[in-house]
Write an enzyme that holds these catalytic residues in place. Structure first.
Site, PDB file in Angstrom:
ATOM      1  N   CYS A  37     -61.993  -6.463 -34.693  1.00  0.00           N
ATOM      2  CA  CYS A  37     -62.613  -4.656 -36.096  1.00  0.00           C
ATOM      3  C   CYS A  37     -64.028  -5.196 -35.616  1.00  0.00           C
ATOM      4  CB  CYS A  37     -62.026  -5.870 -37.392  1.00  0.00           C
ATOM      5  SG  CYS A  37     -60.265  -6.251 -37.852  1.00  0.00           S
ATOM      6  N   ALA A  38     -64.073  -4.675 -34.505  1.00  0.00           N
ATOM      7  CA  ALA A  38     -65.311  -4.381 -33.607  1.00  0.00           C
ATOM      8  C   ALA A  38     -66.722  -3.824 -34.342  1.00  0.00           C
ATOM      9  CB  ALA A  38     -65.298  -4.512 -32.598  1.00  0.00           C
ATOM     10  N   LYS A  55     -71.392  -7.428 -32.922  1.00  0.00           N
ATOM     11  CA  LYS A  55     -70.230  -8.863 -32.291  1.00  0.00           C
ATOM     12  C   LYS A  55     -69.975  -9.093 -31.117  1.00  0.00           C
ATOM     13  CE  LYS A  55     -69.421 -10.144 -37.005  1.00  0.00           C
ATOM     14  NZ  LYS A  55     -70.168  -8.647 -37.540  1.00  0.00           N
ATOM     15  N   ASP A  60     -54.740  -0.058 -34.452  1.00  0.00           N
ATOM     16  CA  ASP A  60     -54.384  -1.272 -35.678  1.00  0.00           C
ATOM     17  C   ASP A  60     -54.343  -2.533 -35.384  1.00  0.00           C
ATOM     18  OD1 ASP A  60     -54.055  -1.710 -38.447  1.00  0.00           O
ATOM     19  OD2 ASP A  60     -52.838  -0.489 -38.376  1.00  0.00           O
ATOM     20  N   ASP A  85     -62.925 -10.282 -37.308  1.00  0.00           N
ATOM     21  CA  ASP A  85     -64.517 -10.159 -38.899  1.00  0.00           C
ATOM     22  C   ASP A  85     -63.082  -9.017 -39.387  1.00  0.00           C
ATOM     23  OD1 ASP A  85     -66.833 -10.247 -39.807  1.00  0.00           O
ATOM     24  OD2 ASP A  85     -67.802  -9.665 -38.495  1.00  0.00           O
ATOM     25  N   CYS A  93     -68.270 -11.442 -45.194  1.00  0.00           N
ATOM     26  CA  CYS A  93     -68.992 -11.040 -45.655  1.00  0.00           C
ATOM     27  C   CYS A  93     -68.364 -10.936 -46.773  1.00  0.00           C
ATOM     28  CB  CYS A  93     -70.197 -10.401 -45.465  1.00  0.00           C
ATOM     29  SG  CYS A  93     -69.262  -8.501 -45.132  1.00  0.00           S
TER      30      CYS A  93
END
Length: 187
Positions: free
Chosen positions: A12-13, A18, A60, A75, A126
């Protein structure tokens, strides 16, 4: 913990910060798979990483098949409620945390199928919501006996590690942005 020759997925870049760090640490950037499902975010990320040798994907992460790799970073898309200090408008958003937690679990479960035995997957958010954090990890571990938590204290200061062995930074306590992360090893 990137080793020579590791194949890595950043699942999930976007926007790619990152992924850039992973690419800098990797000795084989063409073995780094950078993915984001959101078309708009994917296009921005592709432009941002256009100079890299990474394989940039638009799949996906909750259901598509990827490649077998040594390391995976998830992430996960989250409520971002741990960033309220820099994003105060979050408190006004309608956030469906049960829906997010379900999607996060599906991403973690699907991506784990692409991990080689002995590999590591890092799941992070987060968010300060237990539902998005340790409950996702606990559900995953309950249904996947071939994974275990690699204690965060092996990598970061003990003051940031919770009783489950996960990285758990809480803004009011630590005076930095909140983050949760669990490093899972495939046995």
């Amino acid at each position: 913990d990137i080793n020579k020759g590791d194949k890595i997925i950043d699942a999930c870049a976007a926007p790619g910060g990152k992924a850039k760090c992973i690419l800098e640490l990797s000795d084989c950037p063409e073995s780094v798979y950078v993915n984001d499902y959101n078309k708009n975010r994917y296009h921005k990320m592709r432009d941002e990483l256009s100079e890299s040798k990474a394989v940039i994907l638009n799949l996906d992460a909750s259901r598509d098949k990827f490649f077998e790799v040594d390391k995976i970073l998830v992430d996960a898309p989250c409520s971002s409620n741990g960033t309220i200090q820099k994003n105060p408008d979050i408190k006004w958003k309608q956030i469906d945390i049960p829906h997010l937690a379900d999607r996060q679990y599906k991403i973690l479960q699907n991506m784990s199928k692409n991990l080689k035995k002995g590999g590591a997957i890092i799941y992070s958010t987060c968010s300060i919501s237990r539902r998005e954090n340790f409950e996702v990890i606990q559900k995953f571990l309950d249904l996947n006996g071939n994974f275990e938590i690699d204690k965060a204290s092996n990598y970061v200061d003990e003051k940031f590690v919770d009783s489950n062995g996960c990285l758990n930074i809480f803004s009011p306590e630590h005076n930095i942005e909140s983050i949760f992360a669990a490093r899972l090893l495939k046995m």
